[in-house]
Design a protein around this motif. Structure first.
Motif, PDB file in Angstrom:
ATOM      1  N   ARG A   2      -3.962  -2.201  -1.064  1.00 27.16           N
ATOM      2  CA  ARG A   2      -3.692  -2.903   0.531  1.00 27.16           C
ATOM      3  C   ARG A   2      -3.404  -4.647   0.095  1.00 27.16           C
ATOM      4  NH1 ARG A   2      -6.511  -0.816   4.139  1.00 27.16           N
ATOM      5  NH2 ARG A   2      -7.569  -2.995   5.564  1.00 27.16           N
ATOM      6  N   ASP A   4      -1.511  -7.636   2.167  1.00 27.48           N
ATOM      7  CA  ASP A   4      -1.055  -8.679   3.277  1.00 27.48           C
ATOM      8  C   ASP A   4       0.937  -9.518   3.424  1.00 27.48           C
ATOM      9  OD1 ASP A   4      -4.085  -9.543   3.389  1.00 27.48           O
ATOM     10  OD2 ASP A   4      -4.113 -10.783   2.845  1.00 27.48           O
ATOM     11  N   GLU A  22      -4.103  -7.714  -0.772  1.00 27.68           N
ATOM     12  CA  GLU A  22      -4.923  -8.408   0.358  1.00 27.68           C
ATOM     13  C   GLU A  22      -6.372  -9.396   0.083  1.00 27.68           C
ATOM     14  OE1 GLU A  22      -7.529  -5.800   3.561  1.00 27.68           O
ATOM     15  OE2 GLU A  22      -7.791  -5.478   1.861  1.00 27.68           O
ATOM     16  N   VAL A  39       1.021  -8.244   9.600  1.00 25.85           N
ATOM     17  CA  VAL A  39       0.144  -7.986   8.622  1.00 25.85           C
ATOM     18  C   VAL A  39      -0.829  -8.522   7.552  1.00 25.85           C
ATOM     19  CG1 VAL A  39       0.993  -6.510   7.605  1.00 25.85           C
ATOM     20  CG2 VAL A  39      -0.333  -5.609   9.097  1.00 25.85           C
ATOM     21  N   GLN A  42      -2.748  -4.474   5.271  1.00 29.85           N
ATOM     22  CA  GLN A  42      -1.379  -2.764   4.587  1.00 29.85           C
ATOM     23  C   GLN A  42      -1.736  -2.345   3.663  1.00 29.85           C
ATOM     24  OE1 GLN A  42       0.842  -2.389   7.951  1.00 29.85           O
ATOM     25  NE2 GLN A  42       0.881  -0.249   6.983  1.00 29.85           N
ATOM     26  N   ASP A  43      -1.769  -0.796   3.625  1.00 29.09           N
ATOM     27  CA  ASP A  43      -2.220   0.370   2.554  1.00 29.09           C
ATOM     28  C   ASP A  43      -1.243   0.865   2.686  1.00 29.09           C
ATOM     29  OD1 ASP A  43      -3.279   1.519   0.764  1.00 29.09           O
ATOM     30  OD2 ASP A  43      -4.177   3.123   2.011  1.00 29.09           O
ATOM     31  N   LEU A  44       0.000   0.249   1.213  1.00 28.90           N
ATOM     32  CA  LEU A  44       0.725   0.679   0.724  1.00 28.90           C
ATOM     33  C   LEU A  44       1.480   1.452  -0.869  1.00 28.90           C
ATOM     34  CD1 LEU A  44       2.998  -1.987   2.456  1.00 28.90           C
ATOM     35  CD2 LEU A  44       2.860   0.105   3.422  1.00 28.90           C
TER      36      LEU A  44
END
Length: 79
Positions: A2, A4, A22, A39, A42-44
């Motif tokens: 996760r 930001d 994050e 955002v 964000q899960d990437l």
């Protein structure tokens, strides 16, 4: 992972993107620029070769080396 995502405007309507884990602050060497939050959380996949939408190549390696990942100078950011 996760992250930001922050962005800053560039010429010709393009953006540079910055990803930090994050909840972490933007690293000091990158704070000399005004970043807008795009955002949070964000899960990437940090093992991906590229985060296409953000024009970030080898995000996992960048995060490990610098603590953040950023759009490459010659990388087109996605839509």
């Amino acid at each position: 992972m996760r992250v930001d995502i922050y962005r800053r405007a560039e010429a010709a309507g393009r953006f540079t993107h910055l990803a930090v884990p994050e909840g972490r602050r933007i690293p000091e060497e990158a704070t000399n620029t005004d970043w807008d939050t795009e955002v949070r959380g964000q899960d990437l996949d940090e093992d991906a070769e590229r985060w296409e939408h953000y024009g970030i190549v080898q995000p996992g390696a960048q995060l490990k080396e610098k603590g953040y990942a950023i759009t490459g100078l010659n990388e087109p950011e996605g839509g």
